[in-house]
Motif scaffolding. Sequence first.
Motif, PDB file in Angstrom:
ATOM      1  N   ARG A  72     -31.766  50.766 -29.662  1.00  0.00           N
ATOM      2  CA  ARG A  72     -33.147  50.478 -30.063  1.00  0.00           C
ATOM      3  C   ARG A  72     -33.316  49.135 -30.768  1.00  0.00           C
ATOM      4  O   ARG A  72     -34.192  48.356 -30.395  1.00  0.00           O
ATOM      5  N   PRO A  73     -32.516  48.807 -31.792  1.00  0.00           N
ATOM      6  CA  PRO A  73     -32.738  47.521 -32.455  1.00  0.00           C
ATOM      7  C   PRO A  73     -32.521  46.318 -31.533  1.00  0.00           C
ATOM      8  O   PRO A  73     -33.248  45.322 -31.629  1.00  0.00           O
ATOM      9  N   LEU A 126     -21.913  45.525 -36.829  1.00  0.00           N
ATOM     10  CA  LEU A 126     -21.566  44.143 -36.499  1.00  0.00           C
ATOM     11  C   LEU A 126     -22.109  43.765 -35.124  1.00  0.00           C
ATOM     12  O   LEU A 126     -22.691  42.688 -34.952  1.00  0.00           O
ATOM     13  N   CYS A 127     -21.933  44.639 -34.141  1.00  0.00           N
ATOM     14  CA  CYS A 127     -22.417  44.359 -32.783  1.00  0.00           C
ATOM     15  C   CYS A 127     -23.931  44.215 -32.754  1.00  0.00           C
ATOM     16  O   CYS A 127     -24.469  43.299 -32.115  1.00  0.00           O
ATOM     17  N   VAL A 128     -24.613  45.121 -33.443  1.00  0.00           N
ATOM     18  CA  VAL A 128     -26.075  45.065 -33.454  1.00  0.00           C
ATOM     19  C   VAL A 128     -26.559  43.788 -34.131  1.00  0.00           C
ATOM     20  O   VAL A 128     -27.431  43.088 -33.611  1.00  0.00           O
ATOM     21  N   ARG A 129     -25.984  43.467 -35.283  1.00  0.00           N
ATOM     22  CA  ARG A 129     -26.392  42.262 -36.002  1.00  0.00           C
ATOM     23  C   ARG A 129     -26.175  41.014 -35.143  1.00  0.00           C
ATOM     24  O   ARG A 129     -27.017  40.123 -35.093  1.00  0.00           O
ATOM     25  N   PHE A 130     -25.029  40.958 -34.484  1.00  0.00           N
ATOM     26  CA  PHE A 130     -24.698  39.786 -33.671  1.00  0.00           C
ATOM     27  C   PHE A 130     -25.663  39.628 -32.503  1.00  0.00           C
ATOM     28  O   PHE A 130     -26.176  38.539 -32.244  1.00  0.00           O
ATOM     29  N   MET A 133     -35.112  42.213 -27.796  1.00  0.00           N
ATOM     30  CA  MET A 133     -35.322  41.708 -26.434  1.00  0.00           C
ATOM     31  C   MET A 133     -36.807  41.745 -26.078  1.00  0.00           C
ATOM     32  O   MET A 133     -37.365  40.770 -25.547  1.00  0.00           O
ATOM     33  N   ARG A 134     -37.440  42.867 -26.368  1.00  0.00           N
ATOM     34  CA  ARG A 134     -38.865  42.994 -26.062  1.00  0.00           C
ATOM     35  C   ARG A 134     -39.696  41.994 -26.862  1.00  0.00           C
ATOM     36  O   ARG A 134     -40.650  41.402 -26.344  1.00  0.00           O
ATOM     37  N   GLN A 135     -39.333  41.775 -28.121  1.00  0.00           N
ATOM     38  CA  GLN A 135     -40.057  40.810 -28.938  1.00  0.00           C
ATOM     39  C   GLN A 135     -39.901  39.390 -28.391  1.00  0.00           C
ATOM     40  O   GLN A 135     -40.842  38.586 -28.434  1.00  0.00           O
TER      41      GLN A 135
END
Length: 238
Positions: free
Chosen positions: A149-150, A86-90, A155-157
């Motif tokens: 990483r995701p 959930l945290c990563v998706r958000f 962020m990098r993108q």
Amino acid sequence: MQTSDWTKIHPHILQLEEKGLVTRTFSRLDPERQQAVIDAILEEAVEKGPASINIKEVARRAGVSIGSLYMYFNNRDGLLAFTVELCVRFMVDMFESFGPMLAAMPLREGLSMYLAGGVEWSQTMAGLIMFFARAAYQGDPTLGEQVVRPVADSMRQTVHDMLTQAIARGEVREDIDLEATTRVIHALTIAIGDPQLLPYLNTYFQVIGEDMPPERTLEAMLALIVSGIGADKKQERH
């Protein structure tokens, strides 16, 4: 977490229900109760580490019974797996939502909003940010791959897209190494932003201080970037 943020996170809860990571009982709870449970999981994970989450303590922090938690999640591992995804998706969704707007701005303005706006938003998401910080800075290899990483890739993108559009507009020299420059700016924004959220990092990075407000270091970073990769206007006229 603010109400406006919850309207963005709730669709992810429904998607994770479809994946079997959370039950319909949880997805039908009122938003305040859902938020209390998620905040409790994050607080427990930050304090003790994800591998040492105690179900009884999560229930106490959330103000629910242990039996209720088992009605929301299949087991302890499922509780953590749900929260991590959930945290990563958000967080990824937030970068993907604002990325096009930032890329359309002049580079200096876009980078300023990316960093200053990101710090401001993060200050309203204390539990989430502390959980991410633990994953990023305490070396847990599993959380590094699952959480850090995701989000870092997104962020990098975002930075990459800002630079690409700036080159297309003629703001940035075409001969820069785009991929390497993206990574350098990505690292710079983290180095300037994270110490504002995590005081223990500022002890080392010394980004802000009594006589050094964050706006001043932000402007110095922007000046350094723009002067380093900006298009040469004199050469353009010739």
